[in-house]
Design a protein around this motif. Structure first.
Motif, PDB file in Angstrom:
ATOM      1  N   SER A 171       0.856  -1.181   0.000  1.00  0.00           N
ATOM      2  CA  SER A 171       0.000   0.000   0.000  1.00  0.00           C
ATOM      3  C   SER A 171       0.888   1.226   0.000  1.00  0.00           C
ATOM      4  N   PRO A 172       0.746   2.128  -0.976  1.00  0.00           N
ATOM      5  CA  PRO A 172       1.592   3.325  -0.991  1.00  0.00           C
ATOM      6  C   PRO A 172       1.306   4.284   0.150  1.00  0.00           C
ATOM      7  N   GLU A 173       0.183   4.097   0.863  1.00  0.00           N
ATOM      8  CA  GLU A 173      -0.165   4.997   1.962  1.00  0.00           C
ATOM      9  C   GLU A 173       0.332   4.371   3.272  1.00  0.00           C
ATOM     10  N   ALA A 178     -16.769  11.676   0.936  1.00  0.00           N
ATOM     11  CA  ALA A 178     -16.565  10.652   1.962  1.00  0.00           C
ATOM     12  C   ALA A 178     -16.277   9.301   1.319  1.00  0.00           C
ATOM     13  N   ILE A 179     -17.060   8.947   0.272  1.00  0.00           N
ATOM     14  CA  ILE A 179     -16.841   7.654  -0.379  1.00  0.00           C
ATOM     15  C   ILE A 179     -15.460   7.615  -1.015  1.00  0.00           C
ATOM     16  N   SER A 180     -15.049   8.752  -1.617  1.00  0.00           N
ATOM     17  CA  SER A 180     -13.721   8.748  -2.246  1.00  0.00           C
ATOM     18  C   SER A 180     -12.615   8.650  -1.195  1.00  0.00           C
ATOM     19  N   ILE A 181     -12.808   9.296  -0.024  1.00  0.00           N
ATOM     20  CA  ILE A 181     -11.802   9.178   1.046  1.00  0.00           C
ATOM     21  C   ILE A 181     -11.694   7.718   1.494  1.00  0.00           C
ATOM     22  N   ALA A 182     -12.843   7.043   1.626  1.00  0.00           N
ATOM     23  CA  ALA A 182     -12.819   5.672   2.142  1.00  0.00           C
ATOM     24  C   ALA A 182     -12.260   4.703   1.106  1.00  0.00           C
ATOM     25  N   LEU A 183     -12.682   4.838  -0.160  1.00  0.00           N
ATOM     26  CA  LEU A 183     -12.251   3.867  -1.174  1.00  0.00           C
ATOM     27  C   LEU A 183     -10.801   4.084  -1.591  1.00  0.00           C
ATOM     28  N   LEU A 214      -4.495   4.376  -0.976  1.00  0.00           N
ATOM     29  CA  LEU A 214      -3.651   5.044  -1.980  1.00  0.00           C
ATOM     30  C   LEU A 214      -3.265   6.461  -1.559  1.00  0.00           C
ATOM     31  N   THR A 215      -4.213   7.203  -0.985  1.00  0.00           N
ATOM     32  CA  THR A 215      -3.991   8.586  -0.582  1.00  0.00           C
ATOM     33  C   THR A 215      -4.389   8.732   0.882  1.00  0.00           C
ATOM     34  N   PRO A 216      -4.013   9.825   1.553  1.00  0.00           N
ATOM     35  CA  PRO A 216      -4.425   9.999   2.951  1.00  0.00           C
ATOM     36  C   PRO A 216      -5.921   9.826   3.112  1.00  0.00           C
ATOM     37  N   GLY A 217      -6.299   9.143   4.170  1.00  0.00           N
ATOM     38  CA  GLY A 217      -7.707   8.865   4.409  1.00  0.00           C
ATOM     39  C   GLY A 217      -7.871   7.446   4.878  1.00  0.00           C
ATOM     40  N   GLY A 218      -9.100   6.950   4.832  1.00  0.00           N
ATOM     41  CA  GLY A 218      -9.357   5.590   5.274  1.00  0.00           C
ATOM     42  C   GLY A 218     -10.782   5.438   5.747  1.00  0.00           C
ATOM     43  N   GLY A 219     -11.079   4.304   6.354  1.00  0.00           N
ATOM     44  CA  GLY A 219     -12.449   3.993   6.723  1.00  0.00           C
ATOM     45  C   GLY A 219     -13.013   4.941   7.758  1.00  0.00           C
ATOM     46  N   PHE A 220     -12.251   5.200   8.834  1.00  0.00           N
ATOM     47  CA  PHE A 220     -12.792   6.060   9.891  1.00  0.00           C
ATOM     48  C   PHE A 220     -12.977   7.486   9.392  1.00  0.00           C
ATOM     49  N   GLN A 221     -11.988   7.987   8.643  1.00  0.00           N
ATOM     50  CA  GLN A 221     -12.088   9.352   8.125  1.00  0.00           C
ATOM     51  C   GLN A 221     -13.297   9.484   7.207  1.00  0.00           C
ATOM     52  N   GLY A 222     -13.460   8.533   6.287  1.00  0.00           N
ATOM     53  CA  GLY A 222     -14.589   8.578   5.363  1.00  0.00           C
ATOM     54  C   GLY A 222     -15.914   8.451   6.081  1.00  0.00           C
TER      55      GLY A 222
END
Lengths: 87, 265
Positions: B57-59, B126-131, B135-143
């Motif tokens: 995972s690049p993140e 939100a969906i883009s942050i989670a999905l 790859l980029t900063p973010g994740g399930g909790f953030q989304g």
């Protein structure tokens, strides 16, 4: 010509000082709704600080929680009690 | 007098912290011995040439949260789960609340129109942050936390009735949240079950193949990098967090008069 790094860190320092002022007003304010607004201003400045300190993951969780969800919870709770703090 | 003390203590605190930071910056520098840890994470988080130690995972943050330190995050999710359960338990006396429309509902037309536009944007972001969490900063909790702002805005700008009429009730959110948590549990033991079924050694919360255990979840799905378990964890955590926050707001939005009476008669 100002060094870009100094400029960005200077913006961060100004945001930190402004957040202290917002904290002071949030503590002093007797009207609880206005105190929540001051607290949200402080959270916004903190989100900017996290971004300047290169923590984008924290920014993404801090913005919705501290600017959106937390003031909303407090406002719901204030609507269930009293709006003014008694001296 | 009280205000003067408050100003003085805040100013003193700021001055003391800045003095401490200035002095500490000159006196204490983290030793070289702490750097190999960071180098280890940066070298292995996305390293296709070292398949036995990488998270693919690049993140780095999501890889540490859900792969290197996955068990910690599972327990964090448990804490959040218990907090939501506790808030539902506090509201257990409210038997029935239908939020029937009395007089005018919601805020003005301008606020409602703006809310219609912004909630769509919020859910999309939100969906883009989670999905894209792997790859980029973010994740399930953030989304999930971002997506929970959308029902909150609808609750305030429209009404409780607006949400209930469209089926967004506490029970539905409880079902979505339970499915999300069950999904996290299933993904956590998926590699272990596959390993046991095929007679190989396997680990709980395993992502990519390890020296002892060659089983893994696919790192690529249809040519797209999904980083094995990370993508599934992010999706399930998104639903669990979003539904959990929505439950709390649906319970908080019940008027105090009805909540104390134990629901509508």
């Amino acid at each position: 010509m100002i060094d870009p790094q100094v400029l960005v860190l200077g913006i961060g320092a100004l945001a930190a000082l402004a957040s202290v002022v917002a904290v002071y007003f949030a503590v002093i304010e007797r009207n609880l709704v206005r105190a929540v607004v001051f607290s949200a201003i402080q959270s916004t400045l903190y989100a900017l600080l996290y971004y300047i300190l290169m923590a984008p993951d924290i920014v993404l969780v801090y913005v919705p929680v501290a600017v959106g969800l937390y003031p909303a919870v407090i406002l719901f709770l204030i609507s269930k009690t009293e709006r003014e703090e008694k001296p | 007098m009280k205000h003067a003390i408050a100003v003085l203590s805040i100013v003193l605190f700021v001055l003391a912290m800045s003095l401490l930071l200035t002095v500490a910056g000159g006196l204490y520098i983290p030793s070289i011995s702490v750097r190999p840890l960071a180098e280890l994470y940066l070298n292995t988080t996305y390293n296709p040439w070292n398949r036995e130690f990488t998270a693919l995972s690049p993140e780095g943050v999501t890889a540490i949260v859900w792969d290197y330190r996955g068990l910690d995050t599972v327990f964090e999710t448990t804490v959040f789960y218990l907090a939501i359960i506790a808030s539902i338990a506090i509201a257990r006396g409210i038997r029935k609340y239908s939020a029937l429309p009395g007089k005018e509902l919601g805020l003005s037309l301008i606020v409602r129109t703006v809310t219609r536009i912004t909630t769509t944007l919020i859910v999309a972001v939100a969906i883009s942050i989670a999905l894209h969490g792997h790859l980029t900063p973010g994740g399930g909790f953030q989304g999930g936390a971002t997506a929970a702002v959308a029902p909150l805005l609808i609750l305030v700008a429209f009404s409780h009735y607006f949400l209930l009429k469209r089926g967004v009730s506490k029970d539905l959110m409880l079902v979505i949240r339970s499915l999300g948590l069950a999904g996290i549990g299933i993904v956590a033991i998926a590699t272990y079950l596959v390993a046991v079924a095929s007679g190989l050694p396997g680990f709980v919360l395993q992502n990519q193949p390890k020296p002892l255990s060659p089983v893994n979840l696919p790192a690529y799905l249809g040519g797209q990098l999904i980083s094995g378990t990370l993508w599934f964890f992010n999706i399930f955590e998104f639903f669990a967090v979003m539904a959990g926050f929505t439950i709390v707001f649906l319970l908080l939005a019940i008027p105090e008069r009805i909540a104390r009476g134990g629901g509508e008669k």
